[in-house]
Design a protein around this motif. Structure first.
Motif, PDB file in Angstrom:
ATOM      1  N   GLU A  25      66.318  50.275  34.154  1.00 57.21           N
ATOM      2  CA  GLU A  25      66.542  50.972  32.901  1.00 57.21           C
ATOM      3  C   GLU A  25      66.641  52.472  33.148  1.00 57.21           C
ATOM      4  OE1 GLU A  25      67.113  49.508  30.205  1.00 57.21           O
ATOM      5  OE2 GLU A  25      66.542  47.452  30.708  1.00 57.21           O
ATOM      6  N   SER A  26      67.065  53.212  32.143  1.00 62.01           N
ATOM      7  CA  SER A  26      67.187  54.657  32.260  1.00 62.01           C
ATOM      8  C   SER A  26      65.803  55.301  32.240  1.00 62.01           C
ATOM      9  CB  SER A  26      68.043  55.199  31.117  1.00 62.01           C
ATOM     10  OG  SER A  26      68.052  56.595  31.131  1.00 62.01           O
ATOM     11  N   LEU A  27      65.555  56.189  33.214  1.00 69.51           N
ATOM     12  CA  LEU A  27      64.276  56.896  33.257  1.00 69.51           C
ATOM     13  C   LEU A  27      64.085  57.790  32.044  1.00 69.51           C
ATOM     14  CD1 LEU A  27      64.135  57.929  37.025  1.00 69.51           C
ATOM     15  CD2 LEU A  27      62.894  56.075  35.936  1.00 69.51           C
ATOM     16  N   GLY A  32      59.141  58.537  27.957  1.00 65.51           N
ATOM     17  CA  GLY A  32      58.197  58.877  26.896  1.00 65.51           C
ATOM     18  C   GLY A  32      57.331  57.702  26.471  1.00 65.51           C
ATOM     19  N   PRO A  33      57.921  56.527  26.128  1.00 61.56           N
ATOM     20  CA  PRO A  33      57.066  55.399  25.705  1.00 61.56           C
ATOM     21  C   PRO A  33      56.076  54.936  26.768  1.00 61.56           C
ATOM     22  CG  PRO A  33      59.344  55.041  25.047  1.00 61.56           C
ATOM     23  CD  PRO A  33      59.342  56.240  25.925  1.00 61.56           C
ATOM     24  N   ARG A  72      51.530  66.078  33.782  1.00 57.47           N
ATOM     25  CA  ARG A  72      52.214  67.016  32.868  1.00 57.47           C
ATOM     26  C   ARG A  72      51.813  66.734  31.428  1.00 57.47           C
ATOM     27  NH1 ARG A  72      57.405  67.034  30.297  1.00 57.47           N
ATOM     28  NH2 ARG A  72      58.164  69.161  29.977  1.00 57.47           N
ATOM     29  N   ALA A  73      51.677  65.466  31.068  1.00 58.05           N
ATOM     30  CA  ALA A  73      51.279  65.138  29.697  1.00 58.05           C
ATOM     31  C   ALA A  73      49.863  65.603  29.413  1.00 58.05           C
ATOM     32  CB  ALA A  73      51.401  63.635  29.472  1.00 58.05           C
ATOM     33  N   GLU A  80      58.008  63.600  27.033  1.00 62.79           N
ATOM     34  CA  GLU A  80      59.438  63.416  27.244  1.00 62.79           C
ATOM     35  C   GLU A  80      59.911  64.296  28.385  1.00 62.79           C
ATOM     36  OE1 GLU A  80      61.016  61.165  25.685  1.00 62.79           O
ATOM     37  OE2 GLU A  80      59.585  60.710  24.075  1.00 62.79           O
ATOM     38  N   ARG A  81      61.159  64.083  28.768  1.00 61.54           N
ATOM     39  CA  ARG A  81      61.751  64.881  29.830  1.00 61.54           C
ATOM     40  C   ARG A  81      61.952  66.315  29.349  1.00 61.54           C
ATOM     41  NH1 ARG A  81      67.882  64.270  32.208  1.00 61.54           N
ATOM     42  NH2 ARG A  81      67.659  65.639  34.008  1.00 61.54           N
TER      43      ARG A  81
END
Length: 549
Positions: A25-27, A32-33, A72-73, A80-81
């Motif tokens: 899948e797309s990173l 985020g989820p 980072r979170a 998110e990116r």
């Protein structure tokens, strides 16, 4: 706090058994989820290395990357990116791209030139391509490069409901003109004829047609419509009056004569917008099928294979006569209606689909239909001993002899462009009296001779015009550097004076004035008009009062 381990644990599998079967899948979409899910597990004290490994394997990322997302979170709360200030395609750049024919490389070179001249910084070529792909769909980009037809190739069209979904025979018809891509022999000339036909949308049946050697008109439509409504053995049981007729925005289909003929039978004419062939897909599909199944097998087909220079493989192949072509076309129409099954009809032929449909068919007698398809002259006329006059010609009929002709007031109805015959009606009762033909109609040989003389005169005039255009043509020499154009074609001084003198002689009659030549005295027997009395000079108001006194 859980930290990334220095080495993987031997008790845990790094890759699930089903990973190779799943598509990564797309990173950017799942980052985020998944990060928020891992933070929730960490808040409850349930986060383990196994969770991070499982997420990393499913997202096709490394464990270290997932641990960086969590770090980072925790630091700034971003799951998110990190957004970047991407280069965007403005309206001015889009207009410039359209001006350059959709060439991104050319637009990039122009932006680099502007940067060197002191303008804003130009993006890289890859960045420009990404901006264009974000701003334009593939269809829009193709439309900018090649036009609207190229853009339409990316459109999605819905499928029209079949008869099983509510449409029955004679519910909807579609009509169209199609130029046959085959040259046939018409009086010694090779001409591509036109076919006007009507097809029933529920059964794909060709109900009627008309073939015209030249460009079709409203008479061709009326002839095809009459053959479609009538139950003729030539086309089979198809026919009757449709409820709706779909046509494009052709002026001949929408003329007063055709619409009046259809409105007399309460037929609704659906005026479709122009250049939208998918809105009448049934007749357009018929046009394409006729070319692939019939026209391409005929001699002098315009799309036949050729040599490298474009010369046909068999240039001496004889062309079909017009009447032979019409006969072959009618045979193919019968084959289409009776012998060719259609996938849209569940493998049935149009004839079988027509017979299986219980929808009632409204028929019209041939005589009534023939009269309704005629155009009214709009004037009352009187039959004389020479017949009835119309458009400076005399028309006579055998029924006019005796008690039923001379002195009667009549009205005329006629088929458009068929001026060899008219239908005569009683002006009072409206009763049809009979047909009348042209009294002094020329023979076919005389008409052919007149047409040959017209073509010969047209050729002479065309030759003279081409010679004059050749004289007017100005030629310039080629240059290899920026300099004024150099006129070619040397002329001597004597030739220039002679041509100017000839041009002056031709202009003299046009500039001549008739009042420069005195008129001759009239003949002795002529009665001359009286000369008007001389006009008195205007008087002052005081002089007028004195005269009155």
């Amino acid at each position: 706090m859980q930290m990334p381990p220095s080495a993987p644990d031997a008790d845990h599998s790094t890759t699930p058994e089903h990973e190779s079967e799943q598509k990564p899948e797309s990173l950017h979409e799942l980052r985020g989820p998944t990060t928020r899910r891992l933070l929730a597990l960490e808040a409850r004290g349930e986060l383990a290395t196994q969770h991070v490994r499982l997420v990393a394997s499913c997202l096709n990322a490394s464990e270290r990357t997932v641990w960086r997302w969590l770090e980072r979170a925790r630091t700034n709360g971003h799951t998110e990116r990190k957004s970047r200030s991407a280069f965007t395609l403005t309206d001015d750049l889009l207009a410039q791209l359209a001006l350059l024919g959709g060439n991104c490389a050319h637009l990039h070179r122009e932006l680099v030139k502007q940067e060197r001249a002191g303008g804003p910084a130009a993006p890289s070529l890859r960045t420009l391509y990404r901006a264009v792909n974000r701003a334009l769909t593939p269809g829009e980009w193709s439309g900018i490069r090649k036009g609207e037809l190229a853009r339409r190739r990316f459109d999605v069209y819905l499928r029209r409901p079949t008869d099983t979904e509510g449409h029955h025979r004679n519910t909807v018809w579609e009509g169209d003109h199609v130029q046959v891509p085959v040259r046939v022999d018409v009086d010694g000339q090779l001409i591509k004829p036109w076919v006007t036909w009507f097809v029933d949308c529920a059964t794909d049946a060709i109900c009627g047609l008309a073939v015209t050697p030249g460009y079709p008109n409203r008479a061709s439509i009326l002839a095809a419509l009459r053959s479609a409504i009538l139950h003729d053995e030539q086309y089979g049981p198809f026919g009757g009056v449709p409820t709706l007729l779909r046509v494009d925005r052709g002026k001949d289909f929408l003329c007063k004569t055709v619409t009046a003929a259809l409105n007399r039978f309460a037929v609704v004419v659906g005026d479709l917008p122009g250049y939208c062939p998918w809105l009448k897909g049934t007749v357009e599909e018929l046009n394409g099928a006729a070319e692939k199944m019939f026209f391409n097998a005929l001699p002098h087909y315009v799309g036949q294979p050729t040599f490298l220079g474009g010369k046909p493989i068999d240039p001496d192949e004889p062309a079909l006569l017009f009447e032979d072509f019409v006969e072959l076309l009618l045979e193919w129409v019968r084959e289409w209606n009776f012998d060719i099954p259609k996938p849209a009809l569940s493998g049935r032929t149009p004839h079988q689909a027509w017979l299986d449909d219980p929808w009632p068919v409204d028929g019209i007698p041939a005589e009534d239909l023939r009269l309704f398809m005629l155009e009214d002259d709009g004037r009352e006329r009187v039959i004389t001993s020479s017949g009835v006059s119309w458009r400076g010609r005399k028309y006579v009929g055998a029924w006019m002899t005796g008690s039923g002709g001379v002195g009667k007031k009549v009205r005329l109805r006629y088929m458009p462009h068929h001026d060899h015959e008219v239908e005569v009606f009683d002006a009072v009762t409206g009763r049809h009296l009979g047909s009348a033909g042209l009294s002094d109609q020329a023979s076919k040989q005389a008409v052919a001779a007149v047409q040959a003389a017209r073509r010969s005169a047209s050729k002479r005039v065309t030759k003279a015009l081409k010679a004059a255009a050749k004289k007017r043509r100005v030629q310039y020499g080629a240059v290899t550097k920026a300099e004024p154009p150099r006129l070619l074609g040397a002329m001597t001084s004597e030739e220039a004076r002679a041509e100017l003198a000839g041009a002056a002689d031709e202009e003299l009659p046009a500039r001549a004035a008739s009042d420069l030549i005195p008129l001759r005295p009239p003949a002795s027997g002529w009665v001359l008009p009286k000369k008007p009395p001389p006009k008195k000079p205007p008087q002052s108001p005081s002089a007028e009062r004195e005269d009155r006194s």
